[in-house]
Every structure is written in C-alpha cells, then in structure tokens.
Scaffold this motif. Sequence first.
Motif, mmCIF file in Angstrom:
data_model
loop_
_atom_site.group_PDB
_atom_site.id
_atom_site.type_symbol
_atom_site.label_atom_id
_atom_site.label_comp_id
_atom_site.label_asym_id
_atom_site.label_seq_id
_atom_site.Cartn_x
_atom_site.Cartn_y
_atom_site.Cartn_z
ATOM 1 N N GLY A 139 26.712 42.106 36.722
ATOM 2 C CA GLY A 139 26.766 42.399 38.140
ATOM 3 C C GLY A 139 27.942 41.685 38.781
ATOM 4 N N VAL A 140 27.656 40.874 39.803
ATOM 5 C CA VAL A 140 28.732 40.149 40.492
ATOM 6 C C VAL A 140 28.839 38.716 40.002
ATOM 7 C CG1 VAL A 140 28.554 41.567 42.570
ATOM 8 C CG2 VAL A 140 27.179 39.476 42.386
ATOM 9 N N VAL A 154 41.301 32.845 37.218
ATOM 10 C CA VAL A 154 41.057 34.047 38.013
ATOM 11 C C VAL A 154 42.209 34.228 38.999
ATOM 12 C CG1 VAL A 154 39.532 35.125 39.715
ATOM 13 C CG2 VAL A 154 38.557 33.879 37.788
ATOM 14 N N GLY A 155 42.738 35.451 39.058
ATOM 15 C CA GLY A 155 43.774 35.780 40.020
ATOM 16 C C GLY A 155 43.139 36.230 41.323
ATOM 17 N N THR A 257 30.523 33.673 41.426
ATOM 18 C CA THR A 257 30.237 34.955 42.055
ATOM 19 C C THR A 257 31.545 35.687 42.317
ATOM 20 O OG1 THR A 257 28.258 34.064 43.123
ATOM 21 C CG2 THR A 257 29.157 36.117 44.010
ATOM 22 N N LEU A 258 31.661 36.896 41.782
ATOM 23 C CA LEU A 258 32.897 37.665 41.885
ATOM 24 C C LEU A 258 32.887 38.556 43.122
ATOM 25 C CD1 LEU A 258 33.320 38.787 38.166
ATOM 26 C CD2 LEU A 258 34.490 36.903 39.322
ATOM 27 N N ASP A 259 34.033 38.652 43.737
ATOM 28 C CA ASP A 259 34.260 39.577 44.840
ATOM 29 C C ASP A 259 35.390 40.504 44.409
ATOM 30 O OD1 ASP A 259 34.912 40.973 47.108
ATOM 31 O OD2 ASP A 259 35.130 39.216 48.412
ATOM 32 N N TYR A 265 42.079 39.646 38.804
ATOM 33 C CA TYR A 265 42.352 39.472 37.383
ATOM 34 C C TYR A 265 41.547 38.298 36.846
ATOM 35 C CZ TYR A 265 46.420 42.533 37.926
ATOM 36 O OH TYR A 265 47.242 43.589 38.186
ATOM 37 N N ILE A 266 41.178 38.390 35.579
ATOM 38 C CA ILE A 266 40.583 37.277 34.867
ATOM 39 C C ILE A 266 41.391 37.059 33.590
ATOM 40 C CG2 ILE A 266 38.522 36.340 33.752
ATOM 41 C CD1 ILE A 266 36.876 38.270 35.501
#
Length: 270
Positions: A139-140, A154-155, A257-259, A265-266
Amino acid sequence: MDEAIVFRMSAFSEQGGRKYMEDVVEIRIEYEPTPTPSSPVEDYPKSQRHGGQLNAESEPSEQTENEARERDVAAESRPVSAMWRGFWSKDHGEVCAALRKGFIACHHAMWKELPEWPKTITGLPSTSGTTASVIVIRGVHMYVAHVGDSAVVVGVKENDSDITLQALEVTQDHKPELPKEKERIERLGGSVMKKSGVNRVVWKRPRLTHNGPVRRSTVIDQIPFLAVARSLGDLWSYDFYSGEFVVSPEPDTTVMTLDPKRHRYIILGS
C-alpha cells in the motif's frame, strides 16, 4: 483503479568503463477492496481479515479448532519461511520483526554451506560477506531493512514546479566507529582499529603457522579487516563465548509512509 500506484524499476551498472541504465520492470499497485454490505467478509480469504487469524466469535469453536489443526499440519510440511505470517500483519512491528528473522535465517543458511565454500591460498574458507538492503512496499507503507553500507535513498519532489529532487537518506551506514556499533562490538569481545585511516572490525585469528587446537598460549593475530559493522556471511566474526556474531547479520528496520506525489524515486544502492 483510479488510486493505483505505478512504479517503474530501473537498474544501473558500470561494466568495463561503460555505464548502463535500463528499465527492468513496471509494477502496478492497487489497493485491496474493502468489505461492503454487498460483499460480506466471508467472501474474502482469511489471510486478508483479522490479520490472518480466525474470528472465534463469528465461527463455531469446533470449526475453528479443526481449521487450526489443518493449518498446523500444513505449516509443518512447508519451509520455515512460510510460517512467518508477520510479513502480512497490519502491525508494523511484526512486519519489521519478520524482516529481521529473514536476514538472520539467510545468514545461518550461508553458515550451513560453509564447508562447500572456496578456500583461500592459506586454506581458510573465503571470507566474502555482503551488505544488503531490502524494501517491501505494501500500500502506502515501505518497510526497509539493511545491513552494512548498502543504502536506500528516496527522491523527494516537494513542489510540482521543482525541476530537481531532494535526496532523502532512509538508511544509515553501519560503520564500526558509530558509538552504538562500537559499543556492541566491544561488548562481544571484539575491537575496532584504523587501517589507512579507515576504521575496521578486527579479525582475531590464530597465526597462520599455528597447527592444532587453540590454547591460551596460542599466538593470536589481530587484523583490521572489515569496514562495516554488520553484514551477511562474515562468519569469521562468530564469538563462541557469547554465541553471537561480532559483525552482526541483524538489520536495522524502518517504516516510511509514501506519498506518490512527493516520493518519485527509490534508489537501492550497493
């Protein structure tokens, strides 16, 4: 699915002076549907509700006991990794614990293969270990586990008008000079020494000319050896007194938690 997230994974490598970067695979992530009155809970696999556990209040106890017994029998016939249901837990701590178990199990699986490893010129097993970084995206949420100086970055794009990305370091390299790493190493009887200006974990081993069992009178050489404090496969660092590895295979874990609008980018760097 309007809310689906699409990730494009790319690989970069340098071979013989030539640099390569190519798209490897594209991943589409769609959110799991939630139960509605028109799609009752019973229609969903048990692994997707109640964290993979049965609801004893809504099902007869006899059925629950039978299913539990069947699951136990099936689990015994599968690899140990199949029993780590923590990966599917909704509890972040349980997911991170499963990642740590996976790293340690990999390390011990390498240990079992030690007799088959190539030998060095001096007859010792190869000492080549590896750093490692792993991410699991559900998920996120992104779960990160790493040992050594492999990194996850993370970019981040803060505004739509930005033409550059900010680099957010998710991991911290496990260097021997870090206070928490140095304290752990020394607590296990190890030590850290500098060689050519670089802090290294010391490999304490009998002098190469030694034959027979190791005794108190045996001459032990102290070799500034490894520039990371954690890794997989550096089996020479096992401490028989504590039963632990001075160069630890246990990873640090992080939950992020990703937005999708900000995190573009990862990068998994080795």
